[in-house]
Write an enzyme that holds these catalytic residues in place. Structure first.
Site, PDB file in Angstrom:
ATOM      1  N   GLY A  46       0.834  -0.786   0.281  1.00 23.90           N
ATOM      2  CA  GLY A  46      -0.217  -0.082   0.222  1.00 23.90           C
ATOM      3  C   GLY A  46       1.145   1.323  -0.164  1.00 23.90           C
ATOM      4  N   GLN A  51       3.476   9.986   0.743  1.00 28.37           N
ATOM      5  CA  GLN A  51       4.628   8.881   1.051  1.00 28.37           C
ATOM      6  C   GLN A  51       5.698   9.224  -0.179  1.00 28.37           C
ATOM      7  OE1 GLN A  51       2.605   5.054   2.036  1.00 28.37           O
ATOM      8  NE2 GLN A  51       4.274   5.344   2.838  1.00 28.37           N
ATOM      9  N   CYS A  94       6.047   0.140   6.639  1.00 29.30           N
ATOM     10  CA  CYS A  94       5.789   0.910   6.821  1.00 29.30           C
ATOM     11  C   CYS A  94       6.866   1.392   5.852  1.00 29.30           C
ATOM     12  CB  CYS A  94       5.825   2.057   7.617  1.00 29.30           C
ATOM     13  SG  CYS A  94       5.060   3.607   5.914  1.00 29.30           S
ATOM     14  N   LEU A  95       6.717   1.747   4.114  1.00 26.75           N
ATOM     15  CA  LEU A  95       8.221   1.784   3.765  1.00 26.75           C
ATOM     16  C   LEU A  95       8.260   3.276   3.961  1.00 26.75           C
ATOM     17  CD1 LEU A  95       5.917   1.546   0.217  1.00 26.75           C
ATOM     18  CD2 LEU A  95       7.315  -0.128   1.200  1.00 26.75           C
ATOM     19  N   HIS A 136      -4.355   1.506   7.264  1.00 26.88           N
ATOM     20  CA  HIS A 136      -3.179   2.266   7.366  1.00 26.88           C
ATOM     21  C   HIS A 136      -3.357   3.277   6.736  1.00 26.88           C
ATOM     22  CE1 HIS A 136       1.704   1.668   7.732  1.00 26.88           C
ATOM     23  NE2 HIS A 136       1.479   2.343   7.015  1.00 26.88           N
ATOM     24  N   GLU A 137      -3.339   3.189   5.166  1.00 29.97           N
ATOM     25  CA  GLU A 137      -3.110   4.316   3.833  1.00 29.97           C
ATOM     26  C   GLU A 137      -4.153   5.316   4.836  1.00 29.97           C
ATOM     27  OE1 GLU A 137      -0.621   3.882   2.291  1.00 29.97           O
ATOM     28  OE2 GLU A 137      -0.085   1.761   2.864  1.00 29.97           O
ATOM     29  N   HIS A 140      -2.392   7.313   6.628  1.00 28.64           N
ATOM     30  CA  HIS A 140      -0.792   8.761   5.886  1.00 28.64           C
ATOM     31  C   HIS A 140      -2.122   9.846   5.876  1.00 28.64           C
ATOM     32  CE1 HIS A 140       2.331   5.951   6.416  1.00 28.64           C
ATOM     33  NE2 HIS A 140       1.596   5.436   5.984  1.00 28.64           N
TER      34      HIS A 140
HETATM   35 ZN    ZN Z   1       2.571   3.151   5.991  1.00 32.65          ZN
END
Ligand code: ZN
Length: 173
Positions: A46, A51, A94-95, A136-137, A140
């Site tokens: 995701g 990000q 998380c990236l 989660h997304e 963000h």
């Molecule tokens: Zn994340």
């Protein structure tokens, strides 16, 4: 399409509340394509636009484990319209917070409303990994990171570690 650089903790952009996408233009479609390519390259399941530094309410998700299993979802202006009272604990990463994984408790099921790239409004019920990933997304988009769901002690320790790493990197550069 292009792989874009990821925004990494402690970059303050990750704390921005993203703006609604508005009309779905070629620019929005190109952004979604870049986000998918960046997510597959990482690899991750995701990615939110912030990000890669774009404060728009745009999310891409794909739970496919291999290139053959790919099933990309693009969510424009997604919002959680219902969440189950039942909770579930799952290990998240998380990236934007590389190589850090921790268990997070979230509602087990959610209903999410969004527009797809054709502009159609979709409402979908999600459970399992998809429910976790969508929450989660969408977090963000509101400047919230999964570590905000952890204890203050864990969060402080993690932030210090990433701040130190960022300082080291700027000293090396
Ligand atoms: Zn994340």
């Amino acid at each position: 399409m292009a792989v874009r650089p990821l925004v990494i903790l402690p970059d303050s952009k990750l704390r921005l509340v993203s703006e609604p996408v508005g009309p779905i233009t070629d620019e929005v479609r190109a952004l979604a394509a870049d986000m998918l390519e960046t997510m597959y390259d990482a690899p991750g399941i995701g990615l939110a636009a912030i990000q890669i530094g774009v404060p728009k309410r745009l999310v891409v998700v794909d739970l496919g484990k291999t290139a053959e299993d790919r099933n990309p979802m693009v969510l424009v202006d997604p919002e959680v319209t219902w969440a189950s009272e039942d909770k579930r604990v799952h290990e998240e990463g998380c990236l934007s917070i590389p190589e850090y994984y921790e268990e997070v408790e979230r509602p087990e099921k959610v209903r999410v409303r969004y527009r797809d790239l054709k502009g159609d409004t979709v409402e979908t019920d999600a459970d399992g990994l998809l429910a976790i990933c969508l929450q989660h997304e969408i977090d963000h988009l509101n400047g919230v990171l999964f570590v905000d769901h952890l204890s203050r002690l864990k969060r402080t320790r993690l932030l210090k570690k990433f701040e130190k790493a960022a300082k080291r990197e700027s000293a090396d550069a």
